[in-house]
Design a protein around this motif. Structure first.
Motif, PDB file in Angstrom:
ATOM      1  N   THR A  77      15.552  13.702 -11.748  1.00  0.00           N
ATOM      2  CA  THR A  77      16.800  14.684 -11.761  1.00  0.00           C
ATOM      3  C   THR A  77      17.318  14.636 -10.281  1.00  0.00           C
ATOM      4  OG1 THR A  77      15.417  16.600 -10.665  1.00  0.00           O
ATOM      5  CG2 THR A  77      15.405  16.219 -13.052  1.00  0.00           C
ATOM      6  N   GLY A  78      16.671  14.145  -9.259  1.00  0.00           N
ATOM      7  CA  GLY A  78      17.192  14.112  -7.838  1.00  0.00           C
ATOM      8  C   GLY A  78      17.160  15.602  -7.316  1.00  0.00           C
ATOM      9  N   PHE A  79      16.682  16.610  -7.974  1.00  0.00           N
ATOM     10  CA  PHE A  79      16.624  17.641  -7.301  1.00  0.00           C
ATOM     11  C   PHE A  79      15.527  18.196  -6.946  1.00  0.00           C
ATOM     12  CE2 PHE A  79      19.992  18.581 -11.027  1.00  0.00           C
ATOM     13  CZ  PHE A  79      21.168  18.369 -10.287  1.00  0.00           C
ATOM     14  N   ASN A  80      14.113  17.618  -7.261  1.00  0.00           N
ATOM     15  CA  ASN A  80      12.987  17.965  -6.804  1.00  0.00           C
ATOM     16  C   ASN A  80      12.323  17.212  -5.787  1.00  0.00           C
ATOM     17  OD1 ASN A  80      13.047  19.961  -9.121  1.00  0.00           O
ATOM     18  ND2 ASN A  80      12.356  18.310 -10.465  1.00  0.00           N
ATOM     19  N   LEU A  81      13.173  16.701  -4.787  1.00  0.00           N
ATOM     20  CA  LEU A  81      12.598  15.845  -3.640  1.00  0.00           C
ATOM     21  C   LEU A  81      11.572  16.643  -2.977  1.00  0.00           C
ATOM     22  CD1 LEU A  81      16.027  14.373  -2.624  1.00  0.00           C
ATOM     23  CD2 LEU A  81      14.491  13.574  -4.287  1.00  0.00           C
ATOM     24  N   GLY A  82      11.433  17.499  -2.578  1.00  0.00           N
ATOM     25  CA  GLY A  82      10.415  18.246  -1.745  1.00  0.00           C
ATOM     26  C   GLY A  82       9.245  18.060  -2.460  1.00  0.00           C
ATOM     27  N   ALA A  83       9.174  18.745  -3.777  1.00  0.00           N
ATOM     28  CA  ALA A  83       7.875  18.297  -4.655  1.00  0.00           C
ATOM     29  C   ALA A  83       7.583  16.984  -4.745  1.00  0.00           C
ATOM     30  CB  ALA A  83       8.104  18.973  -6.014  1.00  0.00           C
ATOM     31  N   ALA A  84       8.449  16.097  -5.113  1.00  0.00           N
ATOM     32  CA  ALA A  84       8.061  14.691  -5.015  1.00  0.00           C
ATOM     33  C   ALA A  84       7.481  13.886  -3.770  1.00  0.00           C
ATOM     34  CB  ALA A  84       9.414  13.771  -5.390  1.00  0.00           C
ATOM     35  N   MET A  85       7.948  14.427  -2.810  1.00  0.00           N
ATOM     36  CA  MET A  85       7.257  13.791  -1.488  1.00  0.00           C
ATOM     37  C   MET A  85       6.008  14.346  -1.204  1.00  0.00           C
ATOM     38  SD  MET A  85       8.339  11.679   0.790  1.00  0.00           S
ATOM     39  CE  MET A  85      10.008  11.604   1.012  1.00  0.00           C
ATOM     40  N   VAL A  86       5.935  15.568  -1.666  1.00  0.00           N
ATOM     41  CA  VAL A  86       4.357  16.211  -1.631  1.00  0.00           C
ATOM     42  C   VAL A  86       3.612  15.532  -2.631  1.00  0.00           C
ATOM     43  CG1 VAL A  86       3.172  18.241  -2.041  1.00  0.00           C
ATOM     44  CG2 VAL A  86       5.234  18.493  -0.793  1.00  0.00           C
ATOM     45  N   GLU A  87       3.951  15.293  -3.695  1.00  0.00           N
ATOM     46  CA  GLU A  87       3.356  14.676  -4.648  1.00  0.00           C
ATOM     47  C   GLU A  87       2.775  13.185  -4.401  1.00  0.00           C
ATOM     48  OE1 GLU A  87       0.972  14.763  -8.196  1.00  0.00           O
ATOM     49  OE2 GLU A  87       2.717  16.478  -7.721  1.00  0.00           O
ATOM     50  N   GLY A 118       0.788  -1.285   0.068  1.00  0.00           N
ATOM     51  CA  GLY A 118       0.018   0.077  -0.007  1.00  0.00           C
ATOM     52  C   GLY A 118       0.833   1.430   0.005  1.00  0.00           C
ATOM     53  N   ALA A 119       1.940   1.135   0.281  1.00  0.00           N
ATOM     54  CA  ALA A 119       2.954   2.384   0.067  1.00  0.00           C
ATOM     55  C   ALA A 119       3.109   2.602  -1.523  1.00  0.00           C
ATOM     56  CB  ALA A 119       4.398   2.125   0.442  1.00  0.00           C
ATOM     57  N   VAL A 120       3.059   4.221  -1.479  1.00  0.00           N
ATOM     58  CA  VAL A 120       3.149   4.747  -2.823  1.00  0.00           C
ATOM     59  C   VAL A 120       4.518   5.298  -2.958  1.00  0.00           C
ATOM     60  CG1 VAL A 120       0.667   5.095  -2.951  1.00  0.00           C
ATOM     61  CG2 VAL A 120       2.187   7.059  -2.499  1.00  0.00           C
ATOM     62  N   TYR A 121       4.972   5.573  -4.201  1.00  0.00           N
ATOM     63  CA  TYR A 121       6.288   6.119  -4.406  1.00  0.00           C
ATOM     64  C   TYR A 121       6.236   6.888  -5.820  1.00  0.00           C
ATOM     65  CZ  TYR A 121       6.750   1.458  -7.114  1.00  0.00           C
ATOM     66  OH  TYR A 121       6.571   0.604  -7.611  1.00  0.00           O
ATOM     67  N   VAL A 122       7.008   7.836  -5.882  1.00  0.00           N
ATOM     68  CA  VAL A 122       7.183   8.821  -6.644  1.00  0.00           C
ATOM     69  C   VAL A 122       8.696   9.134  -7.243  1.00  0.00           C
ATOM     70  CG1 VAL A 122       7.016  11.220  -7.481  1.00  0.00           C
ATOM     71  CG2 VAL A 122       5.271  10.110  -6.090  1.00  0.00           C
ATOM     72  N   HIS A 123       8.546   8.908  -8.651  1.00  0.00           N
ATOM     73  CA  HIS A 123      10.216   8.907  -9.014  1.00  0.00           C
ATOM     74  C   HIS A 123      10.621  10.469  -9.572  1.00  0.00           C
ATOM     75  CE1 HIS A 123      13.048   8.608 -12.767  1.00  0.00           C
ATOM     76  NE2 HIS A 123      13.596   8.314 -11.845  1.00  0.00           N
ATOM     77  N   ASP A 124      11.572  11.006  -9.351  1.00  0.00           N
ATOM     78  CA  ASP A 124      12.076  12.043  -9.772  1.00  0.00           C
ATOM     79  C   ASP A 124      13.597  11.934 -10.363  1.00  0.00           C
ATOM     80  OD1 ASP A 124      13.111  14.713 -10.281  1.00  0.00           O
ATOM     81  OD2 ASP A 124      13.992  14.973  -8.373  1.00  0.00           O
ATOM     82  N   ALA A 184      15.639   9.531  -7.754  1.00  0.00           N
ATOM     83  CA  ALA A 184      15.346   9.062  -6.507  1.00  0.00           C
ATOM     84  C   ALA A 184      13.822   8.859  -6.215  1.00  0.00           C
ATOM     85  CB  ALA A 184      15.670  10.288  -5.689  1.00  0.00           C
ATOM     86  N   LEU A 185      13.516   7.793  -5.412  1.00  0.00           N
ATOM     87  CA  LEU A 185      12.181   7.350  -5.303  1.00  0.00           C
ATOM     88  C   LEU A 185      11.887   7.841  -3.815  1.00  0.00           C
ATOM     89  CD1 LEU A 185      12.439   3.595  -6.579  1.00  0.00           C
ATOM     90  CD2 LEU A 185      11.532   5.586  -7.739  1.00  0.00           C
ATOM     91  N   SER A 186      10.821   8.705  -3.760  1.00  0.00           N
ATOM     92  CA  SER A 186      10.138   9.168  -2.655  1.00  0.00           C
ATOM     93  C   SER A 186       8.998   8.203  -2.144  1.00  0.00           C
ATOM     94  CB  SER A 186       9.563  10.822  -2.593  1.00  0.00           C
ATOM     95  OG  SER A 186      10.809  11.456  -3.167  1.00  0.00           O
ATOM     96  N   PHE A 187       8.983   7.942  -0.969  1.00  0.00           N
ATOM     97  CA  PHE A 187       7.887   6.868  -0.306  1.00  0.00           C
ATOM     98  C   PHE A 187       7.136   7.562   0.719  1.00  0.00           C
ATOM     99  CE2 PHE A 187      11.108   4.117  -2.253  1.00  0.00           C
ATOM    100  CZ  PHE A 187      10.458   3.136  -2.811  1.00  0.00           C
ATOM    101  N   ILE A 188       5.707   7.233   0.460  1.00  0.00           N
ATOM    102  CA  ILE A 188       4.724   7.448   1.559  1.00  0.00           C
ATOM    103  C   ILE A 188       4.058   6.340   2.020  1.00  0.00           C
ATOM    104  CG2 ILE A 188       2.687   8.805   2.211  1.00  0.00           C
ATOM    105  CD1 ILE A 188       5.137  10.589   2.411  1.00  0.00           C
ATOM    106  N   ARG A 189       3.853   6.194   3.091  1.00  0.00           N
ATOM    107  CA  ARG A 189       2.829   4.930   3.650  1.00  0.00           C
ATOM    108  C   ARG A 189       2.061   5.376   4.338  1.00  0.00           C
ATOM    109  NH1 ARG A 189       2.392   0.015   6.763  1.00  0.00           N
ATOM    110  NH2 ARG A 189       1.708  -1.697   5.300  1.00  0.00           N
TER     111      ARG A 189
END
Length: 241
Positions: A49-59, A41-47, A111-116
């Protein structure tokens, strides 16, 4: 390894399950991302560039909440959700390079940003998230049969190579037609802003501005999304510096 070179397969930081390659969904608001959902059930977002980690985590947080923004912004970290980050991800090879470079020495910036979400929240949102995720099916294997409807739909998508070639030729008319048929063209043009070659980077700047200007009246929403992504990207870059 003695050389310090290591490659590992992507696994969920919460359950250690193997992860599927992230997929492109319809453009969201904060950047040029791809999305995935783990079995747990965790989701992940791929950025890329590795530069947009804040936006990726919000997304990722908003994706986990099935685009329920009121809920997303009311959640408390470590209480309502947990997050994690994996760097050194190459989406083309679907591999993690912990050292941040491949065996040829090329940097791997993805980078992969995860939220569970907490269990009770995930129970209410997971079905909608999975339905949204599965609307973007991976491309069929070479040689497999596809229906005429799928083939027709695919014609409305343009590859990164097609977009880059049109930008290199500075073909404004073609790029505008492509962008009017496929909103992802603007996202793919935005990726060219990170080209290592300054000349090509500036060429992408000029053509992206020209295409956005040509589309402003016909599709202001697409141009608005582009501007939001650029602002968030600039904000993340400033924070990194």
């Amino acid at each position: 390894m003695g050389s310090g070179y290591e490659v590992i397969e992507p696994r969920c930081p919460f359950c250690n399950e193997r992860l599927d390659r992230p997929r492109e969904l319809e453009p969201m608001r904060r950047g040029d991302f791809e999305y995935g959902v783990c079995r747990c059930g965790a989701v992940y977002v791929h950025d890329v560039t590795g530069f947009n980690l804040g936006a990726a985590m919000v997304e990722a947080l908003e994706f986990a909440c099935d685009a329920d923004l009121d809920l997303a912004w009311d959640l408390m970290p470590d209480e309502d959700y947990h997050d994690a980050l994996i760097e050194g991800y190459d989406i083309k090879k679907h591999l993690i390079y912990p050292a941040g470079h491949d065996y040829e020495g090329h940097r791997v910036k993805g980078a992969l940003s995860f939220i569970r979400l907490a269990d009770d929240l995930r129970d209410t949102k997971e079905q909608g998230v999975r339905q949204k995720y599965h609307t973007a099916s991976p491309p069929p294997l070479a040689g497999s049969r596809t229906s005429s409807a799928v083939k027709a739909a695919r014609k409305k998508r343009f590859s990164k190579r097609e977009v880059a070639k049109a930008v290199q030729k500075e073909d404004l008319e073609l790029l505008t037609k492509m962008a009017s048929k496929d909103r992802l063209v603007l996202r793919k043009m935005q990726r060219l802003l990170y080209n290592a070659d300054p000349k090509k980077r500036w060429q992408a700047v000029v053509m992206l501005g020209a295409v956005a200007g040509a589309m402003a009246q016909a599709d202001p929403a697409a141009v608005g999304d582009l501007l939001r992504r650029l602002l968030y990207a600039a904000n993340d870059s400033a924070a990194a510096n």
